[in-house]
Design a protein around this motif. Structure first.
Motif, PDB file in Angstrom:
ATOM      1  N   LYS A  56       0.817  -1.226   0.000  1.00 54.00           N
ATOM      2  CA  LYS A  56       0.000   0.000   0.000  1.00 54.00           C
ATOM      3  C   LYS A  56       0.849   1.274   0.000  1.00 54.00           C
ATOM      4  O   LYS A  56       0.386   2.328  -0.416  1.00 54.00           O
ATOM      5  N   ASP A  57       2.109   1.200   0.451  1.00 52.39           N
ATOM      6  CA  ASP A  57       2.974   2.380   0.532  1.00 52.39           C
ATOM      7  C   ASP A  57       3.881   2.560  -0.688  1.00 52.39           C
ATOM      8  O   ASP A  57       4.553   3.582  -0.810  1.00 52.39           O
ATOM      9  N   ARG A  58       3.898   1.616  -1.577  1.00 49.18           N
ATOM     10  CA  ARG A  58       4.880   1.631  -2.662  1.00 49.18           C
ATOM     11  C   ARG A  58       4.698   2.787  -3.635  1.00 49.18           C
ATOM     12  O   ARG A  58       5.685   3.377  -4.085  1.00 49.18           O
ATOM     13  N   ASP A  59       3.463   3.140  -3.950  1.00 49.77           N
ATOM     14  CA  ASP A  59       3.259   4.272  -4.862  1.00 49.77           C
ATOM     15  C   ASP A  59       3.768   5.571  -4.254  1.00 49.77           C
ATOM     16  O   ASP A  59       4.390   6.383  -4.938  1.00 49.77           O
ATOM     17  N   ALA A  60       3.542   5.774  -2.974  1.00 46.36           N
ATOM     18  CA  ALA A  60       4.029   6.990  -2.305  1.00 46.36           C
ATOM     19  C   ALA A  60       5.555   7.020  -2.296  1.00 46.36           C
ATOM     20  O   ALA A  60       6.166   8.075  -2.505  1.00 46.36           O
ATOM     21  N   ILE A  61       6.158   5.868  -2.072  1.00 48.30           N
ATOM     22  CA  ILE A  61       7.626   5.785  -2.084  1.00 48.30           C
ATOM     23  C   ILE A  61       8.155   6.132  -3.467  1.00 48.30           C
ATOM     24  O   ILE A  61       9.084   6.928  -3.608  1.00 48.30           O
ATOM     25  N   ARG A  62       7.572   5.559  -4.491  1.00 50.31           N
ATOM     26  CA  ARG A  62       8.012   5.847  -5.864  1.00 50.31           C
ATOM     27  C   ARG A  62       7.840   7.324  -6.196  1.00 50.31           C
ATOM     28  O   ARG A  62       8.695   7.918  -6.868  1.00 50.31           O
ATOM     29  N   ASN A  63       6.752   7.931  -5.744  1.00 55.20           N
ATOM     30  CA  ASN A  63       6.535   9.353  -6.007  1.00 55.20           C
ATOM     31  C   ASN A  63       7.612  10.212  -5.329  1.00 55.20           C
ATOM     32  O   ASN A  63       8.079  11.187  -5.917  1.00 55.20           O
ATOM     33  N   ARG A  64       8.014   9.849  -4.105  1.00 56.78           N
ATOM     34  CA  ARG A  64       9.112  10.579  -3.443  1.00 56.78           C
ATOM     35  C   ARG A  64      10.411  10.427  -4.233  1.00 56.78           C
ATOM     36  O   ARG A  64      11.180  11.374  -4.377  1.00 56.78           O
ATOM     37  N   TRP A  65      10.642   9.210  -4.733  1.00 53.49           N
ATOM     38  CA  TRP A  65      11.845   8.985  -5.544  1.00 53.49           C
ATOM     39  C   TRP A  65      11.823   9.850  -6.794  1.00 53.49           C
ATOM     40  O   TRP A  65      12.836  10.431  -7.172  1.00 53.49           O
ATOM     41  N   ARG A  66      10.665   9.923  -7.440  1.00 55.16           N
ATOM     42  CA  ARG A  66      10.562  10.719  -8.670  1.00 55.16           C
ATOM     43  C   ARG A  66      10.867  12.190  -8.412  1.00 55.16           C
ATOM     44  O   ARG A  66      11.545  12.839  -9.202  1.00 55.16           O
ATOM     45  N   GLU A  67      10.348  12.701  -7.296  1.00 55.42           N
ATOM     46  CA  GLU A  67      10.604  14.103  -6.948  1.00 55.42           C
ATOM     47  C   GLU A  67      12.090  14.322  -6.670  1.00 55.42           C
ATOM     48  O   GLU A  67      12.679  15.290  -7.122  1.00 55.42           O
ATOM     49  N   ARG A  68      12.693  13.411  -5.939  1.00 54.89           N
ATOM     50  CA  ARG A  68      14.124  13.513  -5.637  1.00 54.89           C
ATOM     51  C   ARG A  68      14.934  13.391  -6.936  1.00 54.89           C
ATOM     52  O   ARG A  68      15.906  14.116  -7.142  1.00 54.89           O
ATOM     53  N   LEU A  69      14.524  12.485  -7.803  1.00 54.57           N
ATOM     54  CA  LEU A  69      15.225  12.297  -9.074  1.00 54.57           C
ATOM     55  C   LEU A  69      15.173  13.561  -9.930  1.00 54.57           C
ATOM     56  O   LEU A  69      16.158  13.912 -10.582  1.00 54.57           O
TER      57      LEU A  69
END
Length: 186
Positions: A6-19
């Motif tokens: 359930k948390d994976r999409d939020a994690i990926r979105n944080r990665w995208r912003e950092r990227l």
């Protein structure tokens, strides 16, 4: 550690912003290099007999900017937008970084008639860059972090020995104190 589904999409979105921020730092470094080369080449073309003081000053500013960028990208603090911190976040939740999402992201950027080609290319790139599995291989991330740490250490040593400890009362032309090949190598 692997995050709950359930948390994976939020994690990926944080990665995208950092990227996005990491990509901006890297892009700026390449733009700065292009500007420095263009300015240097134009000065030499327009005034080949100049004493080189402006070029030396410009070179010093450029070199220091690039070194700061490298150090920023290698910052190991989790609260930074560094490449190191992004890799650490991916390593901690590598099952969130999947081959399928990587391919889907690439396919989403192209026209439908190019989707199959984009999928094949991104699948090949994932294998070359992140391993043969369905998600990013932690060992690959370890290698990337080690390489980045090595580059940052080279820059630190360079700054410590050639820039930070130069006597400000003595004239040190940039051409004698900065080796751009070493900086570009990092």
């Amino acid at each position: 550690m692997t995050a709950p589904t359930k948390d994976r999409d939020a994690i990926r979105n944080r990665w995208r912003e950092r990227l996005k921020r990491v990509d901006s730092h890297i892009t700026q470094a390449f733009v700065h290099r292009h500007i420095w080369q263009s300015v240097r080449d134009e000065i030499v073309r327009v005034n080949p007999t100049s004493d080189g003081q402006f070029v030396e000053s410009c070179t010093r500013v450029y070199a220091e900017s690039i070194m700061l960028t490298i150090r920023r990208l290698a910052d190991t603090d989790d609260n930074t937008d560094s490449l190191w911190a992004l890799w650490a976040a991916i390593r901690a939740n590598n099952e969130c970084a999947t081959r399928a999402d990587y391919i889907a992201s690439a396919v989403a950027l192209v026209e439908p008639h190019d989707a199959a080609s984009a999928a094949a290319q991104s699948d090949r790139h994932f294998t070359e860059s992140f391993g043969t599995g369905s998600h990013v291989d932690r060992d690959k991330i370890d290698l990337y972090q080690a390489s980045l740490a090595n580059d940052a250490e080279r820059v630190k040593v360079f700054v410590d020995t050639r820039i930070a400890h130069l006597d400000p009362m003595v004239d040190h032309p940039a051409a004698q104190s900065i080796d751009l090949g070493e900086i570009h190598g990092a």
